[in-house]
Design an enzyme around this catalytic site. Structure first.
Site, PDB file in Angstrom:
ATOM      1  N   SER A  11       0.834  -1.202   0.000  1.00  0.00           N
ATOM      2  CA  SER A  11       0.000   0.000   0.000  1.00  0.00           C
ATOM      3  C   SER A  11       0.865   1.247   0.000  1.00  0.00           C
ATOM      4  CB  SER A  11      -0.904   0.010   1.232  1.00  0.00           C
ATOM      5  OG  SER A  11      -1.573   1.249   1.330  1.00  0.00           O
ATOM      6  N   HIS A  36      -1.275  -1.312  -4.135  1.00  0.00           N
ATOM      7  CA  HIS A  36      -2.570  -0.961  -3.566  1.00  0.00           C
ATOM      8  C   HIS A  36      -2.616   0.557  -3.409  1.00  0.00           C
ATOM      9  CE1 HIS A  36      -6.275  -1.975  -1.427  1.00  0.00           C
ATOM     10  NE2 HIS A  36      -5.970  -1.036  -0.551  1.00  0.00           N
ATOM     11  N   ASP A  38      -4.828   3.672  -2.223  1.00  0.00           N
ATOM     12  CA  ASP A  38      -5.971   4.093  -1.408  1.00  0.00           C
ATOM     13  C   ASP A  38      -6.424   5.496  -1.776  1.00  0.00           C
ATOM     14  OD1 ASP A  38      -6.401   1.861   0.450  1.00  0.00           O
ATOM     15  OD2 ASP A  38      -4.391   2.328   1.177  1.00  0.00           O
ATOM     16  N   MET A  40      -9.015   8.393  -0.720  1.00  0.00           N
ATOM     17  CA  MET A  40      -9.890   8.859   0.360  1.00  0.00           C
ATOM     18  C   MET A  40     -10.302  10.296   0.085  1.00  0.00           C
ATOM     19  SD  MET A  40      -7.709   7.433   3.610  1.00  0.00           S
ATOM     20  CE  MET A  40      -6.756   5.905   3.482  1.00  0.00           C
ATOM     21  N   HIS A  69      -8.437   1.220  -4.327  1.00  0.00           N
ATOM     22  CA  HIS A  69      -9.444   1.065  -3.271  1.00  0.00           C
ATOM     23  C   HIS A  69     -10.085   2.424  -3.024  1.00  0.00           C
ATOM     24  CE1 HIS A  69     -10.108   0.117   1.309  1.00  0.00           C
ATOM     25  NE2 HIS A  69     -11.240   0.222   0.651  1.00  0.00           N
ATOM     26  N   MET A  71     -12.295   4.788  -1.093  1.00  0.00           N
ATOM     27  CA  MET A  71     -12.969   5.075   0.171  1.00  0.00           C
ATOM     28  C   MET A  71     -13.574   6.461   0.043  1.00  0.00           C
ATOM     29  SD  MET A  71     -10.205   3.449   2.851  1.00  0.00           S
ATOM     30  CE  MET A  71      -8.785   3.503   1.754  1.00  0.00           C
ATOM     31  N   MET A 144     -11.730  -5.452   5.350  1.00  0.00           N
ATOM     32  CA  MET A 144     -10.934  -4.515   6.137  1.00  0.00           C
ATOM     33  C   MET A 144     -10.721  -5.083   7.534  1.00  0.00           C
ATOM     34  SD  MET A 144     -10.161  -2.032   4.142  1.00  0.00           S
ATOM     35  CE  MET A 144      -9.362  -1.054   5.426  1.00  0.00           C
ATOM     36  N   ASP A 182      -6.877  -6.155   4.309  1.00  0.00           N
ATOM     37  CA  ASP A 182      -6.114  -4.915   4.426  1.00  0.00           C
ATOM     38  C   ASP A 182      -6.212  -4.404   5.856  1.00  0.00           C
ATOM     39  OD1 ASP A 182      -4.925  -2.449   4.213  1.00  0.00           O
ATOM     40  OD2 ASP A 182      -6.344  -1.629   2.762  1.00  0.00           O
ATOM     41  N   GLY A 183      -5.041  -4.253   6.506  1.00  0.00           N
ATOM     42  CA  GLY A 183      -4.997  -3.663   7.833  1.00  0.00           C
ATOM     43  C   GLY A 183      -4.231  -4.505   8.830  1.00  0.00           C
TER      44      GLY A 183
END
Length: 221
Positions: A11, A36, A38, A40, A69, A71, A144, A182-183
């Protein structure tokens, strides 16, 4: 790619932006096949990250499979924009569409029509089983294992129940979607994720705050 082949998706949320060239070179020299990415919007989650121009730049600098991804509050608006700028797979949150299967199915179809793979993601408190009717439409499901929005959180082991359900459903129906988590993925938690049925691991802090090549190789052992 074989549907059960293990994939590591570093990520870039955790990338050291003071050493971008060095870290991207390490990624290209590693066994990572995906990045990956992200996205947001500062509304769906309380953080703000990358736009489509940044994705296009990463795609040029590190031509790996771009796992985007979203969000965001309006994934139907943003999905085409990120596909145009290099996304190979778009994953969006069911919660952004009020967990409405008909709306989710329509967006999955739209993403496929635009030539990208499509997936859904759920927050820790969202029940995955309510989307059983959509499994045949999916290329990937992202579980998640932290609350989305920030890197460096601790792994929520109870989320592996969703992974087990997805794995069993895939096997029972002979479906082809990948199961991503993920996480909080690191040298100890990744084994639990694999045993539960994951075949795609998103790793941020663990990869970029250590030796990138060795960290990724360790997750593939």
């Amino acid at each position: 790619m074989e549907k059960n082949e293990l994939v590591i998706a570093p990520s870039i949320l955790s990338l050291d932006y003071g050493h971008v060239d060095e870290q991207l070179k390490a990624l290209m020299d590693s066994k990572a096949k995906w990045l990956h990415f992200d996205v947001m919007d500062g509304h769906f989650v309380p953080n703000l990250t990358f736009g489509p121009d940044i994705l296009r730049g990463f795609k040029k600098a590190a031509p790996l499979f771009m796992d985007v991804h979203l969000m965001v509050d309006d994934p139907a608006f943003f999905a085409p924009i990120f596909i145009q700028n290099g996304a190979d797979l778009i994953t969006f949150h069911t919660e952004a569409l009020n967990n409405d299967p008909s709306r989710i199915k329509a967006l999955l179809q739209k993403i496929h029509e635009l030539g990208a793979q499509a997936g859904i993601s759920v927050k820790p408190k969202t029940n995955i089983e309510q989307f059983a009717s959509l499994l045949n439409d999916l290329d990937l499901v992202l579980v998640m294992s932290v609350e989305p929005g920030f890197g460096g959180q601790s792994f929520m082991e109870d989320q592996l129940d969703k992974v087990r359900w997805l794995y069993n459903a895939r096997k029972a129906q002979d479906l082809g979607y990948r199961i991503e988590i993920d996480g909080g993925i690191n040298a100890s938690t990744y084994k639990k994720a694999l045993l539960a049925g994951c075949d795609t691991l998103v790793a941020g802090s663990y990869v970029f705050k250590n030796d990138i090549i060795k960290s990724i190789e360790g997750l593939l052992e």
